[in-house]
Design a protein around this motif. Structure first.
Motif, PDB file in Angstrom:
ATOM      1  N   TRP A 183      -0.910  -3.579   0.707  1.00 29.72           N
ATOM      2  CA  TRP A 183      -0.621  -4.994   0.946  1.00 29.72           C
ATOM      3  C   TRP A 183      -1.466  -5.580   2.064  1.00 29.72           C
ATOM      4  O   TRP A 183      -1.923  -6.724   1.985  1.00 29.72           O
ATOM      5  N   ASP A 184      -1.732  -4.821   3.148  1.00 28.32           N
ATOM      6  CA  ASP A 184      -2.424  -5.370   4.311  1.00 28.32           C
ATOM      7  C   ASP A 184      -3.913  -5.059   4.342  1.00 28.32           C
ATOM      8  O   ASP A 184      -4.604  -5.398   5.311  1.00 28.32           O
ATOM      9  N   ASP A 186      -5.549  -2.129   4.534  1.00 33.37           N
ATOM     10  CA  ASP A 186      -6.027  -1.031   5.372  1.00 33.37           C
ATOM     11  C   ASP A 186      -6.343   0.232   4.568  1.00 33.37           C
ATOM     12  O   ASP A 186      -6.659   1.276   5.140  1.00 33.37           O
ATOM     13  N   ASP A 190       1.330   0.403   0.534  1.00 36.06           N
ATOM     14  CA  ASP A 190       2.499  -0.231   1.145  1.00 36.06           C
ATOM     15  C   ASP A 190       3.535  -0.505   0.057  1.00 36.06           C
ATOM     16  O   ASP A 190       3.311  -0.219  -1.123  1.00 36.06           O
ATOM     17  N   ASN A 268       7.625  -4.245   9.023  1.00 36.33           N
ATOM     18  CA  ASN A 268       6.363  -4.989   9.034  1.00 36.33           C
ATOM     19  C   ASN A 268       5.877  -5.341   7.629  1.00 36.33           C
ATOM     20  O   ASN A 268       4.784  -5.883   7.472  1.00 36.33           O
ATOM     21  N   GLU A 269       6.680  -5.043   6.614  1.00 31.45           N
ATOM     22  CA  GLU A 269       6.296  -5.363   5.242  1.00 31.45           C
ATOM     23  C   GLU A 269       7.206  -6.447   4.679  1.00 31.45           C
ATOM     24  O   GLU A 269       8.375  -6.553   5.059  1.00 31.45           O
TER      25      GLU A 269
END
Length: 388
Positions: A183-184, A186, A190, A268-269
Motif C-alpha cells: 500500500w505505501d 516500500d 500491507d 498505520n494502515e
C-alpha cells in the motif's frame, strides 16, 4: 457447537453407502481451449496495431462417480501474466437422493445467483468483489425441492496453497479473495488479511408455470478476517436479495448485495480499503459498499451453417461505496453468445467507470478511484472457445 455438529453430521452422512449404489465407476474427462481478442480505448499502443489476439486458457475437467461418491474437478492453465495454473474447483460429493447433496473441498460458495449472475464473458461487477462464482475450501449441503432450494455451508478458508503460519495468499487463483498488497510503496506487502471460518446460507423460492418461471431468493455470509501482522481477528459479511425470470427465450437476473470488511490492520494502515486478488495480481477495494446488478438475455435459434443459436444480452452493474469521497464504479456489457457445435464465442462491448479491468488505474478503481479511472473507457472483446 453448531459448526462442530454440522461438520460431524456432514462427514457421517457422507460415509454412508447405499446398497443401490452402482458397481462400476463412471469417469468423464472434458475441457476447453479458448483464445481472446481485445481492443481497449485506454491502451494507445494496442490501438495503433488494431488490438491483440492471443491465448486465453486451456482447462481440463474431470468427473467421476463410484458407489454414490462423486468427484468434480477443474484445472485451468492461463498465461503467466494472468496467474498461470490454478484449480478453479475440486470437490468430493455424495447424493443422498435426488434432492440432497453434500460437497467437500474447493466448492462454489452459495451466495447470490448461481452458477453465474451474468451472461457475458466478463461476469458481473460482483465477481470482482468476490461475490459471484466464488470458490472456497469447506463443506456445503444443498437441497433442491419442487418449490424451495436452499444451501448451507462452512468454509475453513479460501484456496490455500501455502501453509506457513503467516503466509500471504497466492495471487494465482480463479476467484477473488481478501489478500495482501503493498500500500505505501516500500516493496513490502500491507493489508495482510485472510478469510477464515465463513458460514453461508442461501434460499430460493420457485414459482410460476412451465413457460414462465420465477426464482426469488436471499443469501447471507459471515466469517472472520485474520490480519497476519497484528494477529487479530476481524470479520466480514455480505447480504443479498436476488430474482431470476425465465420466460421462454427471455431471461432476467437482478440482485442487490451489501458487504463489509472489518479487518484489524496495523494502526498505520487504512481501514476503508482492503486488498483482493486473483489472476496473478491484487488490487484495492472499498471495505463497505452496496452493489446493484441487472442482466437480461434473449435466445434466438438460427440455422446458419454450424451456428445453432445466438443469445443477445446486456449486463449492468453499479457499486455504491460507503466512503463519501470514494468514486462510484459502473460496468456495462452488451454482447452476444454465438453457439456453433462445441464452439462458443462471446462478442462483448464492455464499458466501465472506475472498473479495474476497464481502465488504466487497475489498483485503485474499486477503492477510491482516480481522475484517470473516473473516465468512461471501452473494450471490444471476442472470446472463442472449443469445449469438449
Amino acid at each position: 457447537m453448531f459448526f462442530k455438529s454440522f461438520i460431524i453430521g456432514c462427514i457421517s452422512l457422507f460415509l454412508i453407502q447405499y446398497s443401490s449404489a452402482q458397481d462400476k465407476p463412471e469417469i468423464d474427462i472434458g475441457g476447453a481451449l479458448r483464445f481472446n481478442y481485445n481492443l481497449s480505448t485506454w491502451k494507445d499502443g494496442q490501438k495503433s496495431r488494431g488490438g491483440d489476439f492471443g491465448y486465453d486458457v486451456f482447462r481440463i475437467n474431470a468427473k467421476a462417480k463410484y458407489k454414490g461418491v462423486k468427484l468434480n474437478a477443474e484445472y485451468r492453465l492461463y498465461a503467466t501474466g494472468f496467474g498461470g495454473g490454478m484449480l478453479k474447483q475440486g470437490w468430493i460429493g455424495y447424493d443422498f437422493n435426488e434432492k440432497n447433496n453434500l460437497q467437500i473441498g474447493l466448492t462454489q460458495v452459495p451466495f447470490g445467483i448461481t452458477q453465474y449472475n451474468s451472461h457475458n464473458w466478463f461476469f458481473s461487477i460482483n465477481y470482482y468483489a468476490g461475490l459471484e462464482d466464488d470458490h472456497d475450501m469447506g463443506a456445503k449441503f444443498s437441497h433442491k425441492g419442487e418449490k424451495i432450494d436452499y444451501a448451507i455451508a462452512f468454509f475453513k478458508n479460501a484456496e490455500e496453497m501455502s501453509f506457513g503460519s503467516y503466509s500471504d495468499h497466492s495471487d494465482s487463483r480463479y476467484s477473488y479473495d481478501i489478500a495482501s498488497k503493498d500500500w505505501d510503496g516500500d516493496g513490502t506487502a500491507d493489508l495482510r488479511n485472510k478469510e477464515v471460518n465463513q458460514l453461508n446460507g442461501k434460499i430460493n423460492y420457485k414459482f410460476g408455470q412451465e413457460n414462465i418461471k420465477h426464482k426469488l431468493g436471499a443469501s447471507a455470509q459471515y466469517g472472520g478476517v485474520q490480519n497476519l501482522d497484528t494477529e487479530k481477528m476481524g470479520n466480514h459479511y455480505a447480504l443479498a436479495v436476488h430474482y431470476e425470470l425465465n420466460a421462454r427465450k427471455f431471461d432476467l437476473k437482478a440482485q442487490v448485495s451489501n458487504y463489509k470488511i472489518d479487518a484489524k490492520n496495523p494502526s498505520n494502515e487504512p481501514r476503508n480499503i482492503a486488498a483482493m486478488t486473483a489472476y496473478g495480481y491484487p488490487y484495492f477495494i472499498a471495505t463497505e459498499a452496496t452493489t446493484y446488478t441487472l442482466g437480461v438475455g434473449y435466445n434466438i435459434p438460427v440455422e446458419w451453417g454450424p451456428i445453432s443459436s445466438i443469445q443477445i444480452y446486456n449486463d449492468f452493474g453499479y457499486v455504491d461505496k460507503a466512503e463519501k469521497n470514494f468514486e462510484e464504479t459502473i460496468m456495462n456489457v452488451t454482447g452476444a453468445l454465438i453457439t456453433a457445435g462445441n464452439v462458443y464465442t462471446y462478442v462483448d462491448f464492455a464499458s466501465g467507470k472506475n472498473m479495474p479491468w476497464l481502465n488504466p488505474d487497475f489498483d485503485n478503481s474499486l477503492a477510491q478511484g482516480s481522475s484517470t479511472s473516473g473516465d468512461w473507457n471501452l473494450r471490444f472483446n471476442v472470446n472463442i472457445g472449443y469445449y469438449f
